[in-house]
Design a protein around this motif. Sequence first.
Motif, PDB file in Angstrom:
ATOM      1  N   UNK A 102       0.867  -1.226   0.025  1.00  0.00           N
ATOM      2  CA  UNK A 102      -0.177  -0.017   0.139  1.00  0.00           C
ATOM      3  C   UNK A 102       0.855   1.229  -0.158  1.00  0.00           C
ATOM      4  N   UNK A 103       2.048   1.277   0.754  1.00  0.00           N
ATOM      5  CA  UNK A 103       2.603   2.400   0.910  1.00  0.00           C
ATOM      6  C   UNK A 103       3.378   2.610  -0.476  1.00  0.00           C
ATOM      7  N   UNK A 104       4.024   1.397  -1.261  1.00  0.00           N
ATOM      8  CA  UNK A 104       4.563   1.676  -2.465  1.00  0.00           C
ATOM      9  C   UNK A 104       3.362   2.397  -3.533  1.00  0.00           C
ATOM     10  N   UNK A 105       2.176   1.824  -3.479  1.00  0.00           N
ATOM     11  CA  UNK A 105       1.169   2.354  -4.236  1.00  0.00           C
ATOM     12  C   UNK A 105       0.877   3.781  -4.067  1.00  0.00           C
ATOM     13  N   UNK A 106       1.264   4.090  -2.941  1.00  0.00           N
ATOM     14  CA  UNK A 106       0.777   5.393  -2.476  1.00  0.00           C
ATOM     15  C   UNK A 106       1.952   6.618  -2.875  1.00  0.00           C
ATOM     16  N   UNK A 107       3.209   6.060  -2.709  1.00  0.00           N
ATOM     17  CA  UNK A 107       4.504   6.720  -3.233  1.00  0.00           C
ATOM     18  C   UNK A 107       4.623   6.787  -4.909  1.00  0.00           C
ATOM     19  N   UNK A 108       3.832   5.890  -5.320  1.00  0.00           N
ATOM     20  CA  UNK A 108       3.885   6.160  -6.855  1.00  0.00           C
ATOM     21  C   UNK A 108       2.937   7.182  -7.241  1.00  0.00           C
ATOM     22  N   UNK A 109       2.052   7.459  -6.456  1.00  0.00           N
ATOM     23  CA  UNK A 109       1.105   8.490  -6.933  1.00  0.00           C
ATOM     24  C   UNK A 109       1.783   9.758  -7.411  1.00  0.00           C
ATOM     25  N   UNK A 110       1.217  10.580  -8.539  1.00  0.00           N
ATOM     26  CA  UNK A 110       1.800  11.710  -8.933  1.00  0.00           C
ATOM     27  C   UNK A 110       1.337  13.022  -8.050  1.00  0.00           C
ATOM     28  N   UNK A 111       0.232  12.604  -7.201  1.00  0.00           N
ATOM     29  CA  UNK A 111      -0.469  13.742  -6.107  1.00  0.00           C
ATOM     30  C   UNK A 111       0.304  13.533  -4.831  1.00  0.00           C
ATOM     31  N   UNK A 112       1.049  12.937  -4.616  1.00  0.00           N
ATOM     32  CA  UNK A 112       1.646  13.045  -3.264  1.00  0.00           C
ATOM     33  C   UNK A 112       2.861  14.060  -3.323  1.00  0.00           C
TER      34      UNK A 112
END
Length: 62
Positions: free
Chosen positions: A10-20
């Motif tokens: 889940x953390x990796x998915x969030x970190x891959x977001x352009x919006x973070x």
Amino acid sequence: MEEAFEELNELLTKMDSDQISLEDSFKLYQEGVQLVRYCNEKIDKVEKQLMILNEMGEENGG
């Protein structure tokens, strides 16, 4: 430990977001490092237990 792997995914998915933001990305990175350390500790503990069991088996003629 399976939950820790799910959290890491889940953390990796969030970190891959352009919006973070960079700040949020860093916080997620820190959480990830803690989860990896936790997993490594659990793996080390299991490996030590396996070594002990193997030694006991060899002593008993296994």
